[in-house]
Design an enzyme around this catalytic site. Sequence first.
Site, PDB file in Angstrom:
ATOM      1  CB  SER A   1     -34.536  24.963  -2.169  1.00 42.61           C
ATOM      2  OG  SER A   1     -33.350  24.759  -1.437  1.00 42.61           O
TER       3      SER A   1
ATOM      4  CE  LYS B   1     -31.579  27.217  -2.390  1.00 45.56           C
ATOM      5  NZ  LYS B   1     -30.984  25.856  -2.562  1.00 45.56           N
TER       6      LYS B   1
ATOM      7  CE1 TYR C   1     -29.726  29.084   0.314  1.00 44.49           C
ATOM      8  CE2 TYR C   1     -28.912  28.193   2.384  1.00 44.49           C
ATOM      9  CZ  TYR C   1     -29.440  27.998   1.133  1.00 44.49           C
ATOM     10  OH  TYR C   1     -29.701  26.731   0.682  1.00 44.49           O
TER      11      TYR C   1
ATOM     12  CE1 TYR D   1     -31.634  22.342  -5.489  1.00 41.11           C
ATOM     13  CE2 TYR D   1     -33.021  20.557  -4.680  1.00 41.11           C
ATOM     14  CZ  TYR D   1     -32.631  21.879  -4.648  1.00 41.11           C
ATOM     15  OH  TYR D   1     -33.238  22.743  -3.795  1.00 41.11           O
TER      16      TYR D   1
ATOM     17  CB  VAL E   1     -34.945  19.854   2.111  1.00 45.74           C
ATOM     18  CG1 VAL E   1     -33.913  19.400   1.112  1.00 45.74           C
ATOM     19  CG2 VAL E   1     -34.516  21.095   2.858  1.00 45.74           C
TER      20      VAL E   1
HETATM   21  N1  LIG Z   1     -32.871  21.790  -1.108  1.00 51.94           N
HETATM   22  C1  LIG Z   1     -33.155  22.609  -0.147  1.00 51.94           C
HETATM   23  O1  LIG Z   1     -34.311  22.958   0.111  1.00 51.94           O
HETATM   24  C2  LIG Z   1     -31.979  23.035   0.688  1.00 51.94           C
HETATM   25  C3  LIG Z   1     -32.248  24.269   1.512  1.00 51.94           C
HETATM   26  C4  LIG Z   1     -31.628  24.217   2.857  1.00 51.94           C
HETATM   27  N2  LIG Z   1     -31.910  25.467   3.526  1.00 51.94           N
HETATM   28  C5  LIG Z   1     -30.139  24.001   2.762  1.00 51.94           C
HETATM   29  O2  LIG Z   1     -29.429  24.926   2.592  1.00 51.94           O
HETATM   30  O3  LIG Z   1     -29.645  22.916   2.869  1.00 51.94           O
END
Ligand SMILES: NC(=O)CC[C@H](N)C(=O)O
Length: 308
Positions: A64, A67, A191, A242, A260
């Site tokens: 993420s 993003k 994505y 988050y 993650v």
């Molecule tokens: N928090 C993350 O890094 C989530 C990204 C992961 N690719 C997902 O969609 O679950």
Amino acid sequence: MPDLQGVLDEIAAEMSVRTDRGEVAAYIPQLARIDPAKFGIAVALVDGRVLTAGDAEESFSIQSVSKVFTLTLALGKVGDALWRRVGREPSGNPFNSIVQLEHEAGVPRNPFINPGAIVVADMLLAGHQPREAIGEILRFVQFLADDDGIVIDHQVAASERATGYRNVALANYMKSFGNLDHAPELALGVYFHHCAIAMNCRQLALAGRFLADRGRGAGGHSVVSAERARRISALMLTCGHYDGSGDFAFRVGIPAKSGVGGGILGTVPGVGSVAVWSPGLNAHGNSRLGTLALEKLARAMNWSVFGA
Ligand SMILES: NC(=O)CC[C@H](N)C(=O)O
């Protein structure tokens, strides 16, 4: 300023021996295989110096953190029209939560939770094939870091595509509200691949340097306006972790985005960017030791954006 290299070395030494490392993400099978003992950190200062410690040259899945880069690219393409389809408020919910979408007309709270990033991926498709959009994102990240060696880990992308049922649900749900222009599987293809970009801490800190340097990237080129860099940083502070964003701001006090894979990219406006990697996560899916390392670094260097 205090001896930054000394501080980084001390933090890396402490983190390498700690046992409270959190849990490696297991819901993406390829990530479950990563050694939780890894720890790396890198700082890219606006004066051009890059300082590192630990496993800072080892690539990991940025997940993420990507993003931030897709949001930056999409803002460059569609400008403030982006905010008609994605909000700018923290969600107070996990990154893959679906609950708010029902009451909020399929408009995700912010671009850093999964549904928000899927809408941004849909914008980057802009009528093209996923392959072209993915190539454009990768080239943009390479440009930001001034490093053509950055690649996508296709095994990670395939692993997530095979198991990403929640993301499939989020995309279909938003499509039903008319907030995706393309077929859900196309937006998801973009994505999953941008989440699977592999970078090391040095590359990630360099790629994020534009945030700290009024929009100027690692190669010295202007990437975005100073105002846009400030605004992206504001969203990182309020939404980058988050439902752990408030706690991160309280403890560390710098805008930052987690993934993650255990990576975190932070920015210290006017000073530099910092990337940290430790694969074990806390309950919110943010790197446990990565957060602790940034807390120690920000304290030692007086880097909180809320004052010394
Ligand atoms: N928090 C993350 O890094 C989530 C990204 C992961 N690719 C997902 O969609 O679950």
